[in-house]
Each structure stands twice: as structure tokens, then as C-alpha cells.
Design a protein around this motif. Sequence first.
Motif, PDB file in Angstrom:
ATOM      1  N   ASP A 235       0.886  -1.238  -0.089  1.00 45.46           N
ATOM      2  CA  ASP A 235      -0.044  -0.048  -0.083  1.00 45.46           C
ATOM      3  C   ASP A 235       0.919   1.205  -0.022  1.00 45.46           C
ATOM      4  N   GLU A 236       0.211   2.288  -0.018  1.00 45.57           N
ATOM      5  CA  GLU A 236       1.003   3.556  -0.122  1.00 45.57           C
ATOM      6  C   GLU A 236       2.087   3.914   0.997  1.00 45.57           C
ATOM      7  N   ASN A 237       1.789   3.175   2.225  1.00 44.15           N
ATOM      8  CA  ASN A 237       2.695   3.305   3.170  1.00 44.15           C
ATOM      9  C   ASN A 237       3.618   2.201   3.279  1.00 44.15           C
ATOM     10  N   GLY A 238       3.607   1.171   2.503  1.00 52.22           N
ATOM     11  CA  GLY A 238       4.623  -0.028   2.437  1.00 52.22           C
ATOM     12  C   GLY A 238       3.939  -1.046   3.117  1.00 52.22           C
ATOM     13  N   GLY A 239       2.885  -1.006   3.665  1.00 46.27           N
ATOM     14  CA  GLY A 239       2.304  -2.276   4.430  1.00 46.27           C
ATOM     15  C   GLY A 239       1.298  -2.936   3.461  1.00 46.27           C
ATOM     16  N   SER A 240       0.316  -3.778   3.840  1.00 44.59           N
ATOM     17  CA  SER A 240      -0.537  -4.704   3.092  1.00 44.59           C
ATOM     18  C   SER A 240      -1.907  -4.282   3.292  1.00 44.59           C
ATOM     19  N   SER A 241      -2.252  -2.939   3.529  1.00 43.43           N
ATOM     20  CA  SER A 241      -3.602  -2.630   3.859  1.00 43.43           C
ATOM     21  C   SER A 241      -4.109  -1.842   2.482  1.00 43.43           C
ATOM     22  N   TYR A 242      -4.436  -2.668   1.418  1.00 42.98           N
ATOM     23  CA  TYR A 242      -4.627  -2.330   0.293  1.00 42.98           C
ATOM     24  C   TYR A 242      -5.729  -1.546  -0.065  1.00 42.98           C
ATOM     25  N   PRO A 243      -5.893  -0.649  -0.806  1.00 44.80           N
ATOM     26  CA  PRO A 243      -6.939   0.414  -1.125  1.00 44.80           C
ATOM     27  C   PRO A 243      -8.014  -0.445  -1.922  1.00 44.80           C
ATOM     28  N   THR A 244      -9.095   0.206  -2.068  1.00 46.09           N
ATOM     29  CA  THR A 244     -10.484  -0.277  -2.735  1.00 46.09           C
ATOM     30  C   THR A 244     -10.208  -0.684  -3.889  1.00 46.09           C
ATOM     31  N   ALA A 245     -10.574  -1.758  -4.478  1.00 45.12           N
ATOM     32  CA  ALA A 245     -10.451  -2.190  -6.078  1.00 45.12           C
ATOM     33  C   ALA A 245     -11.199  -1.289  -6.897  1.00 45.12           C
ATOM     34  N   ASP A 246     -10.524  -1.387  -8.000  1.00 40.87           N
ATOM     35  CA  ASP A 246     -11.009  -0.230  -9.207  1.00 40.87           C
ATOM     36  C   ASP A 246     -10.619  -1.012 -10.517  1.00 40.87           C
ATOM     37  N   SER A 247     -11.449  -1.259 -11.248  1.00 35.67           N
ATOM     38  CA  SER A 247     -11.252  -1.817 -12.564  1.00 35.67           C
ATOM     39  C   SER A 247     -10.534  -1.169 -13.472  1.00 35.67           C
ATOM     40  N   GLY A 248     -10.782   0.089 -13.646  1.00 44.29           N
ATOM     41  CA  GLY A 248     -10.140   0.891 -14.511  1.00 44.29           C
ATOM     42  C   GLY A 248      -8.620   1.041 -13.965  1.00 44.29           C
ATOM     43  N   TRP A 249      -8.091   1.223 -12.848  1.00 44.32           N
ATOM     44  CA  TRP A 249      -6.776   1.202 -12.424  1.00 44.32           C
ATOM     45  C   TRP A 249      -6.052  -0.144 -12.456  1.00 44.32           C
ATOM     46  N   ALA A 250      -7.180  -1.169 -12.266  1.00 43.48           N
ATOM     47  CA  ALA A 250      -6.546  -2.627 -12.313  1.00 43.48           C
ATOM     48  C   ALA A 250      -5.836  -2.761 -13.480  1.00 43.48           C
ATOM     49  N   GLY A 251      -6.551  -2.208 -14.710  1.00 46.60           N
ATOM     50  CA  GLY A 251      -6.405  -2.524 -16.194  1.00 46.60           C
ATOM     51  C   GLY A 251      -4.989  -1.841 -16.218  1.00 46.60           C
ATOM     52  N   GLU A 252      -4.957  -0.487 -15.584  1.00 44.36           N
ATOM     53  CA  GLU A 252      -3.561   0.254 -15.626  1.00 44.36           C
ATOM     54  C   GLU A 252      -2.478  -0.439 -14.973  1.00 44.36           C
ATOM     55  N   ILE A 253      -2.630  -1.101 -13.950  1.00 50.28           N
ATOM     56  CA  ILE A 253      -1.552  -1.851 -13.126  1.00 50.28           C
ATOM     57  C   ILE A 253      -1.288  -3.005 -14.063  1.00 50.28           C
ATOM     58  N   SER A 254      -2.276  -3.803 -14.828  1.00 46.15           N
ATOM     59  CA  SER A 254      -1.855  -5.198 -15.538  1.00 46.15           C
ATOM     60  C   SER A 254      -0.844  -4.465 -16.745  1.00 46.15           C
ATOM     61  N   LEU A 255      -1.143  -3.321 -17.304  1.00 45.90           N
ATOM     62  CA  LEU A 255      -0.308  -2.705 -18.304  1.00 45.90           C
ATOM     63  C   LEU A 255       0.884  -2.477 -18.010  1.00 45.90           C
ATOM     64  N   ASP A 256       1.243  -1.523 -16.552  1.00 45.36           N
ATOM     65  CA  ASP A 256       2.429  -1.249 -16.229  1.00 45.36           C
ATOM     66  C   ASP A 256       3.467  -2.569 -15.664  1.00 45.36           C
ATOM     67  N   LEU A 257       2.912  -3.360 -15.168  1.00 41.66           N
ATOM     68  CA  LEU A 257       3.545  -4.776 -14.710  1.00 41.66           C
ATOM     69  C   LEU A 257       4.027  -5.552 -16.005  1.00 41.66           C
ATOM     70  N   ASP A 258       3.176  -5.595 -17.129  1.00 40.65           N
ATOM     71  CA  ASP A 258       3.520  -6.264 -18.097  1.00 40.65           C
ATOM     72  C   ASP A 258       4.540  -5.785 -18.958  1.00 40.65           C
ATOM     73  N   MET A 259       4.718  -4.399 -18.990  1.00 37.46           N
ATOM     74  CA  MET A 259       5.665  -3.526 -19.657  1.00 37.46           C
ATOM     75  C   MET A 259       7.029  -3.733 -19.044  1.00 37.46           C
ATOM     76  N   VAL A 260       6.947  -3.622 -17.847  1.00 40.25           N
ATOM     77  CA  VAL A 260       8.352  -3.898 -17.012  1.00 40.25           C
ATOM     78  C   VAL A 260       8.863  -5.293 -17.073  1.00 40.25           C
ATOM     79  N   SER A 261       7.916  -6.136 -17.391  1.00 36.97           N
ATOM     80  CA  SER A 261       8.177  -7.538 -17.449  1.00 36.97           C
ATOM     81  C   SER A 261       8.787  -7.767 -19.161  1.00 36.97           C
ATOM     82  N   ALA A 262       8.175  -7.032 -20.035  1.00 37.05           N
ATOM     83  CA  ALA A 262       8.604  -7.222 -21.288  1.00 37.05           C
ATOM     84  C   ALA A 262       9.934  -6.646 -21.553  1.00 37.05           C
ATOM     85  N   VAL A 263      10.467  -5.595 -20.963  1.00 33.75           N
ATOM     86  CA  VAL A 263      11.543  -4.713 -21.287  1.00 33.75           C
ATOM     87  C   VAL A 263      12.757  -5.093 -20.226  1.00 33.75           C
ATOM     88  N   ALA A 264      12.512  -5.396 -19.095  1.00 37.55           N
ATOM     89  CA  ALA A 264      13.369  -5.862 -18.232  1.00 37.55           C
ATOM     90  C   ALA A 264      13.191  -6.761 -17.320  1.00 37.55           C
TER      91      ALA A 264
END
Length: 444
Positions: free
Chosen positions: A151-180
Motif C-alpha cells: 500500500d502507499e505506506n509500504g504495508g498490506s492494507s490495500y485500497p479499494t479495488a477499481d477496474s480501470g486502475w486494475a487495467g492500468e496496473i496490468s499494463l504497467d507490470l507487463d511492460m516492465v516484464s517485457a523490457v526488463a
Amino acid sequence: MSNPEAPSHRRKRGLRKTLIAAASAAAVIGGTYAIVAPAGASPVSQGAVGPHVRRLCSQPKPGMMACNALQRTDIVAKAATTMGSNGTPSGFGPSDLDSAYNLPSDGGAGQTVAIVDAQDDPNAEQDLATYRKQFGLPDCTTDNGCFKKADENGGSSYPTADSGWAGEISLDLDMVSAVAPKAHIVLVEANSASMDDLGTAVNTAVKLGAKFVSNSYGGPEDSSDTQADSQYFNHPGVAITASAGDSGYGVEYPAASPDVTAVGGTSLKKDSSQRGWSESVWNTSSSEGTGSGCSTVETKPSWQKDTGCSKRTVADVSAVADPATGVAVYDSYQSGGWQVFGGTSAASPIIASVYADAGAPASGANPASYPYANTSALNDVTSGSNGDCNGTYLCTAGSGYDGPTGLGTPNGLKAFTAPSGSTGGGSTTGSNHTPSHRHHKPRR
């Protein structure tokens, strides 16, 4: 040549992003993980912005940021279980990006790349595993120490799920995986899309050891941006990237910050040239294309020498962002499986990962200066425009530096490596300054 008028203030907190897009089928990876699927209706503010394209996040409101991910709507999502052993997802994959940008296929070893986004993606690690398995990349999991979610403070109290930002997160993680693919990945989820929450997440990412931090979001410039620079983005020795925006000519924050590498977007196509690829400014319509222009707020960094803008100019460099020439992404929470995404949200983590391939920045450096010392080590993008700026370089590509694509796109790693003999790698205003992690007054 000026940007649209920015709001005079920002609130620290705003209403959370409207939750959850259209229902998508759940999937199971290898019989091990249960994949959470959202339910509910997609807000109309997330709707289409061009032919066969929609925004994953609604447009930013005062005090709030919006993700810069775009999804192709003419691609039928395929779950991992229906792809088949010989199936190939639509969109560019790791080998395509390596070829287009002259990158190593095993980059990122020994480095940690952080992704900062708002809200929670409950399926982040599982979807990451699906992407990496599809393309034969090494496992990156919590168990093997490669992946960490906080979470934003470094713990595991994750925020509320959101479908739009979840898609963004998938895109970001996949691009890091692809390039590095050999880098460790830290996903830091902010409690909301306010700059204060997202900025806190940036500070946390650095505290967790990331030397490379990608930010695929933005909002209108504001007079308090310089305060946010010192609070959240002033991390010498850390390469911080930010997407330039998806709404055409105009400047967003935090891409305007002199403490980050502002990343514009291109259309990337295979061709018969010696390189095998060609690029132009990404501009699909009046409401969809890479951001660029002249900041109304931020001081020009010492390493930026263009003469048509007395303040900070966006962008610095660029990478593929056009959804029509987009990248393959696996996202079970928002879209039900394999999709094609674009937006400068794709370009920002690509560039952060290229920095990671090049190795840790010099201590005390502002790595945004590195490409300016190695301009010949980039693919110069010379065609296209993203809006009306009286024909100037601020919105029109040409030989050398221009706003929409900056100095160009990666051609190997040299442009993202500290210049020979450099210890500081440049500064924003002529002198490096020490990052502050003290408590500051809330950003208005």
C-alpha cells in the motif's frame, strides 16, 4: 503555444474513482489462484475517445489524477484457458519491443522497478504470472522475492479495488516484464488518485529500494506543482518517469516536473527499413494523442536547451503509445483476459525499464538529463503532430528535439546511461538538492 488554463488550486482529497467496469469472467491460473472478477456498470466518463478505443480511467478532476491507459474495444478478450498452447495474443510482445528499441532480451538483472498507481488490482500477481508464462519470461512472484505489492505506506492494507486502475496496473507490470524481465518489481498502490496519495506512494517506492519508478497518470498543471516536486519527486539517483498524457497537445503534471523523465508517445510500425520499424507522433483524433508543450508552472531544467519555451518542455523521450499499434496485456479483472492497450501509460513503464536495463543511476543524479547528453543514441522521430501550436516544434515532430516525442525513442541503452565521467548526471536548475521526507503541509 500556451496550454489550457490550469485550475488555481487542488484539494488534497477528492472523491475516489468510480468503481468497476463491465463484468468480466473469472479465470484460474494453473489451478492455483482464484481470480477476482468485478461486477457493475462502467461509468460513461470512461467511454470511447476514438474509433475502437476507450479510456480505462475517467478524465481527471480538480485535486485528482487519471491513469493514461487506453484499451482497444475491437479486440475480443481471451482468457488464458482459451488462448491455447500455440495461441499468440494480439499486440506487440517482449520480442517486438526488444527489436524495435534495440534492447537486450534479459535486461534488468539486479535492479528494482516500481510501479505507482491508485487503487487495488486484486489479480495483479496472478495476471503478471500469466503474461510472463505466455512469453517465456522467468517467474516473478512474492514467494521467489521478485514481486512485492504494498500500500502507499509500504504495508498490506490495500485500497479499494477499481477496474480501470486494475487495467492500468496490468499494463504497467507487463511492460516492465517485457523490457526488463530480470528486474524485481514493486507495485505500490495509493489509497486514491489524489496527488498526495500517489506522491506518498512514490516516496514509499524509493524507500523500498526502487531506483526506477514509473507513473502512468496525470492531471492539469497547478500552482502547487513545485511544492509537490519537493515533496514527492525530488529523489536524486532515482530514475522517475511520467506519461505525457493521452489528450493531445497540452501539458500534464507530474510529467511537467523537472525531477522526472517526461515520456511522450508514438505510433510504432514494422517496415522494410534497416531498423525494421518506423515511428511517428501518436495522434488519433482531437481528443486522443500524446501530450506535449510548454509548462506554465515549472522552471526549465538546466539540461533542456530548446528556445521556444522559457519553462519546462514536455516531453523528454518517447515510446509506443498508439492503441492501434498497441501492446499485448493480460488483465483478468477489468477486461477478462488478453487485450491490446495503448496510451502513454505504456510508454512510461517502457522507458523506466530501459533505464533499469542500463543500470543504476549515478548517486545524486537526475537521470532525466541522461538522454540530453547522448542524443545520437536515440531513434529520432521526425513526422507527425499532436495538435495546433502554429506549426512549432512544441506539437510538431522534426529533426532533433520536439515536444511530442522529445529527443526520440530508445536505440539501445546508451542514452539512458550516465555520461562518461559523470557523477551527478545533471540537475533541474543547476544544482542538486537533497530529497526531503519530512511531513509537509497538504497540497491544496
